[in-house]
Design an enzyme around this catalytic site. Sequence first.
Site, mmCIF file in Angstrom:
data_model
loop_
_atom_site.group_PDB
_atom_site.id
_atom_site.type_symbol
_atom_site.label_atom_id
_atom_site.label_comp_id
_atom_site.label_asym_id
_atom_site.label_seq_id
_atom_site.Cartn_x
_atom_site.Cartn_y
_atom_site.Cartn_z
ATOM 1 N N ASP A 8 115.763 18.731 73.624
ATOM 2 C CA ASP A 8 115.989 17.854 74.776
ATOM 3 C C ASP A 8 115.375 16.492 74.470
ATOM 4 O O ASP A 8 114.346 16.098 75.023
ATOM 5 C CB ASP A 8 115.351 18.473 76.021
ATOM 6 C CG ASP A 8 115.816 17.803 77.309
ATOM 7 O OD1 ASP A 8 116.754 16.993 77.248
ATOM 8 O OD2 ASP A 8 115.239 18.096 78.376
ATOM 9 N N GLU A 39 126.492 11.822 77.495
ATOM 10 C CA GLU A 39 126.681 11.756 78.946
ATOM 11 C C GLU A 39 127.570 10.605 79.393
ATOM 12 O O GLU A 39 127.472 9.486 78.905
ATOM 13 C CB GLU A 39 125.307 11.635 79.629
ATOM 14 C CG GLU A 39 125.351 11.828 81.123
ATOM 15 C CD GLU A 39 124.120 12.527 81.652
ATOM 16 O OE1 GLU A 39 124.007 12.641 82.882
ATOM 17 O OE2 GLU A 39 123.279 12.972 80.850
ATOM 18 N N LYS A 59 128.977 15.282 78.760
ATOM 19 C CA LYS A 59 128.024 15.670 79.796
ATOM 20 C C LYS A 59 128.373 14.958 81.104
ATOM 21 O O LYS A 59 128.455 13.725 81.148
ATOM 22 C CB LYS A 59 126.614 15.289 79.328
ATOM 23 C CG LYS A 59 125.490 16.112 79.915
ATOM 24 C CD LYS A 59 124.207 15.777 79.167
ATOM 25 C CE LYS A 59 123.020 16.523 79.735
ATOM 26 N NZ LYS A 59 121.775 16.071 79.082
ATOM 27 N N THR A 117 125.866 18.908 84.098
ATOM 28 C CA THR A 117 124.427 18.705 84.230
ATOM 29 C C THR A 117 124.051 18.393 85.681
ATOM 30 O O THR A 117 124.892 18.382 86.570
ATOM 31 C CB THR A 117 123.970 17.581 83.282
ATOM 32 O OG1 THR A 117 122.537 17.513 83.286
ATOM 33 C CG2 THR A 117 124.546 16.238 83.683
ATOM 34 N N PHE A 124 118.948 23.074 86.072
ATOM 35 C CA PHE A 124 117.600 22.527 85.928
ATOM 36 C C PHE A 124 116.563 23.492 86.498
ATOM 37 O O PHE A 124 116.798 24.143 87.507
ATOM 38 C CB PHE A 124 117.503 21.181 86.628
ATOM 39 C CG PHE A 124 118.120 20.045 85.854
ATOM 40 C CD1 PHE A 124 119.203 20.242 85.027
ATOM 41 C CD2 PHE A 124 117.606 18.760 85.959
ATOM 42 C CE1 PHE A 124 119.775 19.205 84.303
ATOM 43 C CE2 PHE A 124 118.169 17.707 85.247
ATOM 44 C CZ PHE A 124 119.254 17.926 84.421
#
Length: 321
Positions: free
Chosen positions: A17, A96, A132, A156, A178
């Site tokens: 990450d 993303e 993403k 996400t 998350f």
Amino acid sequence: MTNKLEQLKTMTTVVADTGDIDAIAQWRPQDATTNPSLLLKAAASDAYRPMLDKAVADARRHGGSDAEQLTVATDTLAVLAGREILNLIPGVVSTEVDARLSFDTAGTLERARRLVDLYDKQGVDTSRVLIKIAATWEGIRAAEQLEKEGIRCNLTLLFSFIQAAACAQAGAFLISPFVGRILDWHLANSGRDSYPAAEDPGVLSVSRIYNYFKANDYNTVVMGASFRNTGEIEMLAGCDRLTISPALLQELQDDTAPLTRKLSAEGVSSPDKLGTVNERVFRWESNEDAMATEKLADGIRRFTADQIELEQRVRQLAKAA
């Protein structure tokens, strides 16, 4: 005895990450994932300066208005970073879409296709790229179409069961539920100052999603994200994938205690029974979940703020060049 990181890798695909090239080179994960916040931090490093320069030059050659060139430059930077990351890992990288498009299906589709085209022009095998997208209703609809086009997606900013179910029904390749941000909300709103790892609300959320997907034969990959401590990670050992920051990777590597598998698709069951998730059901269930509603909105605002700051950095570089 092997350390916990090595033990975890026998049960779960470990993803880095971070957008930091040096950190990825050090940890050599299977996959990597980035977002505007991570790219903003990484762009301050010397390793990214050549990419910044090239992104600005490519945008100038592209032409158009200043706003158009800025968009091209930031997208190009994300793709160049992704290409460098792919040179260091055997798996996939997530790139993303601008968070300001989170409620714009058509805009998300356009930007996603452009990112894939940019990767293709850089000579990258686009099957190694995940686009993403925020797991809003509009984002999920965009992902559904992109998956039909052969563009795999990573949904996400996912905080709720209804978001996860809608993503699976849409055929999303991967979701990033998350953990730490869910814990943050509960600590701020419960009057408690801690939760044991086994009772961590973020851990429970991901475990519920994982079990539901496996019990109902959904192929969507579950990748737990946003961890606050190694206890959360250990409670999700066995999840399809876990995306972990370099700091927590280091903690796992330094710990040689035994690690027990917690999640498994073998013989799994789920008490959740759910029909088709249409827009009405999605919006109502989202409205009923204060935590998910607040954290989704907060996450979009945070990613947007970092995207704007990244654009300002690129703009300053362009002026100085």
